[in-house]
Design a protein around this motif. Sequence first.
Motif, PDB file in Angstrom:
ATOM      1  N   PHE A 210       0.852  -1.192   0.000  1.00  0.00           N
ATOM      2  CA  PHE A 210       0.000   0.000   0.000  1.00  0.00           C
ATOM      3  C   PHE A 210       0.889   1.244   0.000  1.00  0.00           C
ATOM      4  CE2 PHE A 210      -2.422   3.428   1.913  1.00  0.00           C
ATOM      5  CZ  PHE A 210      -3.622   3.333   1.242  1.00  0.00           C
ATOM      6  N   HIS A 215      -2.200   6.696  -3.280  1.00  0.00           N
ATOM      7  CA  HIS A 215      -3.647   6.778  -3.096  1.00  0.00           C
ATOM      8  C   HIS A 215      -4.125   8.206  -2.873  1.00  0.00           C
ATOM      9  CE1 HIS A 215      -3.513   2.410  -2.734  1.00  0.00           C
ATOM     10  NE2 HIS A 215      -4.844   2.413  -2.865  1.00  0.00           N
ATOM     11  N   CYS A 267     -10.630   7.199   4.472  1.00  0.00           N
ATOM     12  CA  CYS A 267     -10.461   5.858   5.038  1.00  0.00           C
ATOM     13  C   CYS A 267     -10.288   5.880   6.554  1.00  0.00           C
ATOM     14  CB  CYS A 267      -9.231   5.171   4.433  1.00  0.00           C
ATOM     15  SG  CYS A 267      -9.365   4.954   2.659  1.00  0.00           S
ATOM     16  N   TYR A 310     -11.551  -3.803   4.750  1.00  0.00           N
ATOM     17  CA  TYR A 310     -11.691  -3.942   3.290  1.00  0.00           C
ATOM     18  C   TYR A 310     -13.074  -3.527   2.828  1.00  0.00           C
ATOM     19  CZ  TYR A 310     -12.651  -6.138  -1.183  1.00  0.00           C
ATOM     20  OH  TYR A 310     -13.057  -6.351  -2.473  1.00  0.00           O
ATOM     21  N   HIS A 313     -13.559   0.360   3.420  1.00  0.00           N
ATOM     22  CA  HIS A 313     -12.622   1.362   2.919  1.00  0.00           C
ATOM     23  C   HIS A 313     -11.976   1.013   1.577  1.00  0.00           C
ATOM     24  CE1 HIS A 313     -12.464   1.756   7.457  1.00  0.00           C
ATOM     25  NE2 HIS A 313     -13.024   2.877   7.047  1.00  0.00           N
ATOM     26  N   CYS A 314     -11.998  -0.225   1.157  1.00  0.00           N
ATOM     27  CA  CYS A 314     -11.267  -0.615  -0.047  1.00  0.00           C
ATOM     28  C   CYS A 314     -12.209  -1.060  -1.166  1.00  0.00           C
ATOM     29  CB  CYS A 314     -10.308  -1.780   0.241  1.00  0.00           C
ATOM     30  SG  CYS A 314      -9.281  -1.513   1.688  1.00  0.00           S
ATOM     31  N   GLN A 315     -13.307  -1.657  -0.782  1.00  0.00           N
ATOM     32  CA  GLN A 315     -14.116  -2.387  -1.743  1.00  0.00           C
ATOM     33  C   GLN A 315     -14.687  -1.512  -2.865  1.00  0.00           C
ATOM     34  OE1 GLN A 315     -17.644  -4.326  -0.170  1.00  0.00           O
ATOM     35  NE2 GLN A 315     -17.161  -6.177  -1.315  1.00  0.00           N
ATOM     36  N   CYS A 317     -13.405   0.857  -4.592  1.00  0.00           N
ATOM     37  CA  CYS A 317     -12.493   0.936  -5.737  1.00  0.00           C
ATOM     38  C   CYS A 317     -11.926  -0.429  -6.107  1.00  0.00           C
ATOM     39  CB  CYS A 317     -11.333   1.885  -5.428  1.00  0.00           C
ATOM     40  SG  CYS A 317     -11.850   3.580  -5.138  1.00  0.00           S
ATOM     41  N   HIS A 318     -11.900  -1.302  -5.113  1.00  0.00           N
ATOM     42  CA  HIS A 318     -11.309  -2.627  -5.363  1.00  0.00           C
ATOM     43  C   HIS A 318     -12.336  -3.722  -5.137  1.00  0.00           C
ATOM     44  CE1 HIS A 318      -7.161  -1.064  -5.481  1.00  0.00           C
ATOM     45  NE2 HIS A 318      -7.599  -0.196  -4.560  1.00  0.00           N
ATOM     46  N   HIS A 340     -14.089 -11.881   0.450  1.00  0.00           N
ATOM     47  CA  HIS A 340     -12.760 -11.470   0.881  1.00  0.00           C
ATOM     48  C   HIS A 340     -12.288 -12.420   1.981  1.00  0.00           C
ATOM     49  CE1 HIS A 340      -9.961  -8.243   2.677  1.00  0.00           C
ATOM     50  NE2 HIS A 340      -9.462  -8.600   1.503  1.00  0.00           N
ATOM     51  N   CYS A 416      -2.748  -6.364  -3.617  1.00  0.00           N
ATOM     52  CA  CYS A 416      -2.613  -5.730  -2.291  1.00  0.00           C
ATOM     53  C   CYS A 416      -1.891  -6.625  -1.291  1.00  0.00           C
ATOM     54  CB  CYS A 416      -3.980  -5.385  -1.727  1.00  0.00           C
ATOM     55  SG  CYS A 416      -4.952  -4.302  -2.788  1.00  0.00           S
TER      56      CYS A 416
END
Lengths: 544, 257
Positions: A210, A215, A267, A310, A313-315, A317-318, A340, A416
Amino acid sequence: MNPNHSPSRERVERYAGRLRRYFLDNPLERRKVFYTLLAVCSATILLGIFALTRSDRPYSHGPVAGVHTSFDANCEACHKPQSIGSVGVSAFNPQSRWLDLECQTCHGGPDHHRDAKWPTDWPSQEINGKPTDAQCAACHHDHNGKDFSLVRLDDAHCTKCHADLANYHKAGSSQFVMKVKNFYDPAGGHPEFKKLDAEKQKPHERGLKFSHAHHMTEGVGYLAAGRGKMTKKDLVALNKDDPTAASRYFGKDAAADAAVQLRCSSCHQLDAGRMNLDGKSSLVASLAGDPKASILPPRAEGAYYLPINYEAHCQTCHPLKSPALTSDAGQEFPAFDLPHRKQPKEMKEVLRARYSGYLLSEKGKLDLLNKNAGDEETLKVGQQLEQAVNKSLGKLFASVNPNAKNAISGGTCTECHMTAGNDPNVEKVTVVSPAIPTVWFEHSKFNHISHRSYSCIDCHPNTAPAPQGKATFDAAKIYTGDDQKINILGVESCRVCHTPNTTRDVHGVGMGGVRSNCTDCHRYHNGDNPFQGRGAELRDPPKK
Amino acid sequence: MVSYPRASSWFGVLTGLVGAAIIFFEIALWGRKRRRGQRWGPTKLWLWWHIVLGWAVLPVIVVHSGFAWGGMVSATTMILFLLVIASGIYGLLLQQWIPQRLLELIPDETVATQIDYAIEKHRTEARLIVEELVPRDPNDPSPVWMRAIVTGVPALRLQEFRENTLDPYLNFGRKMKSPLNSRQESSVLFNRLRAELPENAHVSLAKLERLADLRRQWDDHARLHAFLHGWLLFHAPISVAMAIFMVFHAIKALKYW
């Protein structure tokens, strides 16, 4: 006649044992006796009133701290009463008797340092029914007024031992610096933060690739090559089922080609707030129908940040999807949402189940039952299925070029995550669990909300976005080097403000004067577990 | 934050015990004075130790307090203690100044508490002096009246002076309005009488004037004496009240040591 006496002295009556003349017949003496009796009666009446009220408050040697107000009129709530008989036994050790308190009735938790050798002039006390060298009142002095803090201690309480710890610790058992006199003076002996010191010996293994700088750059893109900027349009496309996903990053009037610009708060959310529970993440989905406010713990004071998650905060975009692919026999397999936190072996089972379901569905156009297919054909279909599963699994866990467009839209695991093992058989590879502590410096406390007048990058280097138009990240190095370091400044950055002296910051602005006592940062009694607050099991009073 | 020895430390308790012992000794001076006949050592020596230990107990008790007032009982005890010490210092200062001043101002000073007793004798003495000078009742068979030195109008005036001016003044002193309150007016009055009386009565008249002068001096003496010892009306009762509070404070503190 005494020549020093006046002749008038001969006119007085000789003393003949008649005291009455000298005392009670004397007006001055009579008044003295009267006033004395008055004083005795007044004192007795006043003390009698105290006794009748059955309150211990008048005898207390000072108001207890506000947190103990309910015990202010009841000495025995904290002090063990002594009888006449016990006075003689321990008369030579009065302070020990005085400090023989009942703190443990309400306050649990371990000793300060179990293997410390306490100063001999600090008497011992029983804690949890066992004799110990520690004593609560050696550091926590009550009866000093309502506003007196029992936990904000003078440094002398700590430096009594820590200024020369070798004398107060069993040899070789201490993991702490031996001589600390204060915090603010670099010569005072306070060391660099332990985690930062340790990192110089061995860098911390995060288990995650990361880059904050990447980011935080507009569009989270690589301008030099490959992938372009992430736009609102891209986010909407990635989250077709969740119209709220893009709204987290854009206002209502944002254009479709507006680039995503993450902020720290995108985030990092304080524990005083709620983790993002809007939208349709799997976390939210798992709580669907449940009273979320009741299930989740009450919010804290905002000292720390909530852990990165995840789903929250991540999902957006990912999103984690299987790659769309076509088998050698021409069977098409579209992209599916994947769960996940699955190891390759577990993910293989997930893929097999998803692909099987697809082939058996209307969409799969492979109605084996209606075709009355024979064993041979079923075997062929099975082979296509296994082929697709292995192909998909290989893509998910293969080394990925971050510049590839599918790195985002395809959602591969190793973009990641770090992996352990380099076996050609992906099933034997293990995804390393991220090791990013929510609190990096566990031996001290820190309150982010108290420092909100500063920007994050003042204390967290390498987290600033690249300058406008210069986001030319080297894809090969982007997840290594400074990105993997602990991005927290060292102890010297604290001393700019936390010192009794006047200092200057980098801009020449006068600083200093902020308190710098030991207890401003350190806490004891299980303080190494920052989230084990009062009420936690380790701090509960012993069960009787 | 500076840490002082607390009252509950061994040192604090020790200072408390020492302080209490000294305070009891200080109060014992009153008993010693009331037992003058007992052979408990000279009262003067007791007073010397009373003063020395009275000074010493102040830092002892302040250290015992840990420089804090504490609760209501301990704070009251401390306030009373400080008042006792302050009044004691005030009394000590008075004792350094007034006795010498008294000897200078009152050359005929006497035992202050016996002024009334002595004055009664003076009144009798004045009556006898005048009776010796003036003729008595003519029916009195005693031959003494025949030796009357003052007769006629002067005798009546002398008798009237004793009964209406001198005797009330000797009895009440400054409490009543009298020309004898002033040394100057007194002198004028006696000079006028002296001019009227025969010369052989002047010696007796001087004795009467001397009695009036003693009354004037002893009035001053009584005033200075009240000033010298009046502070004890505060010092002694407060000391006893403080001791009572101290005992209660100690009992409660011992219970929760």
